[in-house]
Design a protein around this motif. Structure first.
Motif, PDB file in Angstrom:
ATOM      1  N   ASN A 136       0.821  -1.207   0.000  1.00 19.31           N
ATOM      2  CA  ASN A 136       0.000   0.000   0.000  1.00 19.31           C
ATOM      3  C   ASN A 136       0.859   1.264   0.000  1.00 19.31           C
ATOM      4  O   ASN A 136       0.520   2.255  -0.635  1.00 19.31           O
ATOM      5  CB  ASN A 136      -0.935   0.000   1.211  1.00 19.31           C
ATOM      6  CG  ASN A 136      -1.873   1.184   1.222  1.00 19.31           C
ATOM      7  OD1 ASN A 136      -2.434   1.551   0.196  1.00 19.31           O
ATOM      8  ND2 ASN A 136      -2.048   1.776   2.385  1.00 19.31           N
ATOM      9  N   ASN A 137       1.999   1.214   0.686  1.00 14.39           N
ATOM     10  CA  ASN A 137       2.888   2.377   0.776  1.00 14.39           C
ATOM     11  C   ASN A 137       3.953   2.400  -0.317  1.00 14.39           C
ATOM     12  O   ASN A 137       4.799   3.281  -0.328  1.00 14.39           O
ATOM     13  CB  ASN A 137       3.562   2.412   2.150  1.00 14.39           C
ATOM     14  CG  ASN A 137       2.560   2.626   3.254  1.00 14.39           C
ATOM     15  OD1 ASN A 137       1.609   3.373   3.093  1.00 14.39           O
ATOM     16  ND2 ASN A 137       2.745   1.957   4.367  1.00 14.39           N
ATOM     17  N   SER A 138       3.903   1.440  -1.250  1.00 14.75           N
ATOM     18  CA  SER A 138       4.868   1.373  -2.348  1.00 14.75           C
ATOM     19  C   SER A 138       4.381   2.231  -3.525  1.00 14.75           C
ATOM     20  O   SER A 138       3.273   2.780  -3.473  1.00 14.75           O
ATOM     21  CB  SER A 138       5.039  -0.076  -2.802  1.00 14.75           C
ATOM     22  OG  SER A 138       3.928  -0.473  -3.582  1.00 14.75           O
ATOM     23  N   PRO A 139       5.184   2.318  -4.595  1.00 14.56           N
ATOM     24  CA  PRO A 139       4.742   3.047  -5.783  1.00 14.56           C
ATOM     25  C   PRO A 139       3.479   2.466  -6.429  1.00 14.56           C
ATOM     26  O   PRO A 139       2.839   3.124  -7.230  1.00 14.56           O
ATOM     27  CB  PRO A 139       5.932   2.925  -6.742  1.00 14.56           C
ATOM     28  CG  PRO A 139       7.112   2.692  -5.866  1.00 14.56           C
ATOM     29  CD  PRO A 139       6.590   1.907  -4.702  1.00 14.56           C
ATOM     30  N   LEU A 140       3.096   1.237  -6.078  1.00 16.91           N
ATOM     31  CA  LEU A 140       1.871   0.641  -6.609  1.00 16.91           C
ATOM     32  C   LEU A 140       0.628   1.144  -5.899  1.00 16.91           C
ATOM     33  O   LEU A 140      -0.480   0.977  -6.395  1.00 16.91           O
ATOM     34  CB  LEU A 140       1.916  -0.886  -6.489  1.00 16.91           C
ATOM     35  CG  LEU A 140       3.001  -1.600  -7.279  1.00 16.91           C
ATOM     36  CD1 LEU A 140       2.947  -3.088  -6.992  1.00 16.91           C
ATOM     37  CD2 LEU A 140       2.867  -1.318  -8.750  1.00 16.91           C
ATOM     38  N   GLY A 141       0.792   1.715  -4.731  1.00 22.68           N
ATOM     39  CA  GLY A 141      -0.334   2.134  -3.905  1.00 22.68           C
ATOM     40  C   GLY A 141      -0.872   3.475  -4.315  1.00 22.68           C
ATOM     41  O   GLY A 141      -0.409   4.062  -5.270  1.00 22.68           O
ATOM     42  N   PRO A 142      -1.831   3.985  -3.647  1.00 20.27           N
ATOM     43  CA  PRO A 142      -2.471   3.339  -2.498  1.00 20.27           C
ATOM     44  C   PRO A 142      -3.498   2.304  -2.948  1.00 20.27           C
ATOM     45  O   PRO A 142      -4.318   2.578  -3.807  1.00 20.27           O
ATOM     46  CB  PRO A 142      -3.142   4.483  -1.770  1.00 20.27           C
ATOM     47  CG  PRO A 142      -3.442   5.491  -2.836  1.00 20.27           C
ATOM     48  CD  PRO A 142      -2.349   5.329  -3.861  1.00 20.27           C
ATOM     49  N   VAL A 143      -3.389   1.133  -2.376  1.00 25.62           N
ATOM     50  CA  VAL A 143      -4.359   0.058  -2.602  1.00 25.62           C
ATOM     51  C   VAL A 143      -4.670  -0.517  -1.227  1.00 25.62           C
ATOM     52  O   VAL A 143      -3.799  -1.083  -0.576  1.00 25.62           O
ATOM     53  CB  VAL A 143      -3.794  -1.054  -3.516  1.00 25.62           C
ATOM     54  CG1 VAL A 143      -4.836  -2.146  -3.701  1.00 25.62           C
ATOM     55  CG2 VAL A 143      -3.357  -0.499  -4.852  1.00 25.62           C
ATOM     56  N   ASP A 144      -5.900  -0.358  -0.798  1.00 22.26           N
ATOM     57  CA  ASP A 144      -6.306  -0.851   0.511  1.00 22.26           C
ATOM     58  C   ASP A 144      -6.053  -2.352   0.608  1.00 22.26           C
ATOM     59  O   ASP A 144      -6.239  -3.088  -0.359  1.00 22.26           O
ATOM     60  CB  ASP A 144      -7.794  -0.552   0.733  1.00 22.26           C
ATOM     61  CG  ASP A 144      -8.229  -0.877   2.129  1.00 22.26           C
ATOM     62  OD1 ASP A 144      -9.044  -1.795   2.277  1.00 22.26           O
ATOM     63  OD2 ASP A 144      -7.738  -0.232   3.071  1.00 22.26           O
ATOM     64  N   ARG A 145      -5.623  -2.809   1.758  1.00 22.10           N
ATOM     65  CA  ARG A 145      -5.271  -4.232   1.890  1.00 22.10           C
ATOM     66  C   ARG A 145      -6.457  -5.153   1.645  1.00 22.10           C
ATOM     67  O   ARG A 145      -6.281  -6.267   1.199  1.00 22.10           O
ATOM     68  CB  ARG A 145      -4.594  -4.511   3.223  1.00 22.10           C
ATOM     69  CG  ARG A 145      -5.493  -4.551   4.405  1.00 22.10           C
ATOM     70  CD  ARG A 145      -4.780  -5.116   5.613  1.00 22.10           C
ATOM     71  NE  ARG A 145      -4.255  -4.082   6.470  1.00 22.10           N
ATOM     72  CZ  ARG A 145      -4.235  -4.167   7.778  1.00 22.10           C
ATOM     73  NH1 ARG A 145      -4.660  -5.247   8.369  1.00 22.10           N
ATOM     74  NH2 ARG A 145      -3.765  -3.198   8.499  1.00 22.10           N
ATOM     75  N   SER A 146      -7.677  -4.682   1.868  1.00 20.48           N
ATOM     76  CA  SER A 146      -8.850  -5.531   1.609  1.00 20.48           C
ATOM     77  C   SER A 146      -9.075  -5.737   0.109  1.00 20.48           C
ATOM     78  O   SER A 146      -9.784  -6.659  -0.288  1.00 20.48           O
ATOM     79  CB  SER A 146     -10.098  -4.919   2.244  1.00 20.48           C
ATOM     80  OG  SER A 146     -10.393  -3.671   1.634  1.00 20.48           O
TER      81      SER A 146
END
Length: 71
Positions: free
Chosen positions: A49-59
């Motif tokens: 989530n905190n990477s360049p791929l994020g933000p993507v909620d863990r759910s």
């Protein structure tokens, strides 16, 4: 949402995890200390989530290893 593959680096104190976002094929590598290999799946998803791929909620993340979804 993501595929992950873990590989050891030449430095035995860290582990690189390749993360691929399936929606567009974007890749990034997340590096964690080897003593965190037994970390929880939630912690790994928080790193994504905190990477360049994020933000993507863990759910909303789906992680796969060797073709099987990690839950």
């Amino acid at each position: 949402m993501s595929d992950e593959k873990a590989t050891k680096t030449s430095d035995e104190d860290i582990v690189d995890i390749l993360v691929i976002r399936s929606s567009d094929g974007k890749q990034t590598t997340i590096t964690i200390p080897s003593n965190l290999q037994s970390t929880t799946l939630h912690a790994l998803k928080d790193l994504i989530n905190n990477s360049p791929l994020g933000p993507v909620d863990r759910s909303e993340q789906r992680l796969f290893h060797l073709g099987k979804e990690m839950k």
